[in-house]
Scaffold this active site. Structure first.
Site, mmCIF file in Angstrom:
data_model
loop_
_atom_site.group_PDB
_atom_site.id
_atom_site.type_symbol
_atom_site.label_atom_id
_atom_site.label_comp_id
_atom_site.label_asym_id
_atom_site.label_seq_id
_atom_site.Cartn_x
_atom_site.Cartn_y
_atom_site.Cartn_z
ATOM 1 C CD1 TRP A 10 1.973 42.064 43.803
ATOM 2 C CD2 TRP A 10 3.064 43.496 45.141
ATOM 3 N NE1 TRP A 10 1.037 42.846 44.433
ATOM 4 C CE2 TRP A 10 1.677 43.726 45.260
ATOM 5 C CE3 TRP A 10 3.946 44.271 45.901
ATOM 6 C CZ2 TRP A 10 1.151 44.714 46.105
ATOM 7 C CZ3 TRP A 10 3.431 45.250 46.739
ATOM 8 C CH2 TRP A 10 2.047 45.476 46.834
ATOM 9 C CG HIS A 94 6.768 31.106 41.093
ATOM 10 N ND1 HIS A 94 7.554 31.385 40.002
ATOM 11 C CD2 HIS A 94 5.575 31.695 40.861
ATOM 12 C CE1 HIS A 94 6.855 32.119 39.141
ATOM 13 N NE2 HIS A 94 5.651 32.321 39.640
ATOM 14 C CD GLU A 96 9.247 33.886 37.841
ATOM 15 O OE1 GLU A 96 9.315 34.567 38.875
ATOM 16 O OE2 GLU A 96 8.427 34.095 36.923
ATOM 17 N N GLY A 232 0.680 37.097 38.083
ATOM 18 C CA GLY A 232 1.978 37.762 38.168
ATOM 19 C C GLY A 232 1.881 39.193 37.672
ATOM 20 N N GLY A 233 2.319 39.411 36.431
ATOM 21 C CA GLY A 233 2.406 40.770 35.874
ATOM 22 C C GLY A 233 1.153 41.612 36.069
HETATM 23 C C1 PEP Z 1 3.362 34.077 38.197
HETATM 24 O O1 PEP Z 1 4.342 34.765 38.415
HETATM 25 O O2 PEP Z 1 3.029 33.203 39.009
HETATM 26 C C2 PEP Z 1 2.599 34.298 36.979
HETATM 27 C C3 PEP Z 1 1.588 33.516 36.703
HETATM 28 O O3 PEP Z 1 3.040 35.329 36.166
HETATM 29 P P1 PEP Z 1 2.237 35.974 34.933
HETATM 30 O O4 PEP Z 1 0.798 36.178 35.380
HETATM 31 O O5 PEP Z 1 2.925 37.269 34.684
HETATM 32 O O6 PEP Z 1 2.321 35.024 33.804
#
Ligand code: PEP
Length: 253
Positions: A10, A94, A96, A232-233
């Protein structure tokens, strides 16, 4: 045969009211136990979400953990605390965390070890930046990320871990790796681990993450070395997340 796994990250989204609606909808939609379903809310909501999950078909994960066990680490959260509030899984490394918060391969390896040491399952994220890919350095980057963990914890640690291949250029960008691009790196990950132990390399679940949606999940998850996704999203919309879960479950054994 490896299990399919779908995990929702999330990130820093949600509120108590939004979470309640999302969790209820996800719980209502996850009717199969052939595929593992995990959700990873922000720290402050973990315990409340754990109560909502009621020990059912959806497991709880955290998005990060401190490498240290306790003490003077203001603002951090230890693996034992995460276990205490009901987590079974913890995302480590991750992109980020690596890019925005400067976490390097050695620190991520220590987090992996701290999490596993408390009986939690680490979800180790690896993946290259766009510049790495364009310079032909994808395998070198991913190998270094894996090797740091093998050096610290040994190959046996991968018998109780999940790997998520997340090309940084695909995260939150809407630009997904093609099934062939994902498959190539997933196969490389297994090859790299197989240098140490072929059985463990063949058994570890390797998820793909990076702009997975209902519309592309099926073709990605159908690749032979792709065992599901870190989402993610799309994990913030119950209908979309459930469609991704069902795409994995259709391929589950
Ligand atoms: C994530 O945050 O691990 C991710 C894969 O994000 P998204 O699916 O939004 O690209």
């Amino acid at each position: 045969m490896r299990r399919k796994i779908v995990a929702g990250n999330w990130k820093m989204h949600g509120s108590r009211a939004e979470n309640a609606a999302l969790v209820e909808a996800v719980l209502a939609g996850v009717t199969s136990d052939r595929t593992t379903c995990i959700i990873c809310p922000p720290f402050v909501y973990l315990q409340e979400v754990w109560r909502m999950l009621r020990g059912g078909a959806v497991a709880l994960g955290a998005q990060n953990a401190c490498a240290e066990a306790s003490g003077a680490h203001t603002g951090e959260t230890s693996a034992s605390m995460l276990k205490d509030v009901g987590c079974e899984y913890v995302v480590v490394g991750h992109s980020e965390r690596r890019t925005i918060y400067g976490e390097g391969d050695e620190l991520v390896a220590r987090k992996f070890q701290a999490v596993q040491g408390k009986g939690l399952v680490p979800i180790l994220c690896v993946g290259e930046q766009l510049a790495d890919r364009e310079a032909g350095r994808t395998e070198e980057v991913v190998a270094a990320q894996l090797d740091a963990v093998v050096r610290l914890s040994g190959i046996a640690a991968f018998a109780r871990a999940i790997i998520a291949y997340e090309p940084v250029w695909a995260i939150g960008t809407g630009r997904t790796a093609s099934p062939d691009q994902a498959q190539a790196v997933h196969a490389f990950i297994r090859q790299r681990l197989a240098r140490e132990d072929a059985k463990i390399a063949g058994a570890v679940c390797v998820l793909y993450g990076g702009s997975v949606k209902a519309g592309n999940a099926g073709e990605l998850f159908a690749m032979p070395d792709v065992d599901g996704g870190l989402i993610g999203g799309a994990s913030l919309k119950a209908e979309e997340f459930l469609a991704i879960f069902n795409a994995a479950d259709k391929l589950a054994h």
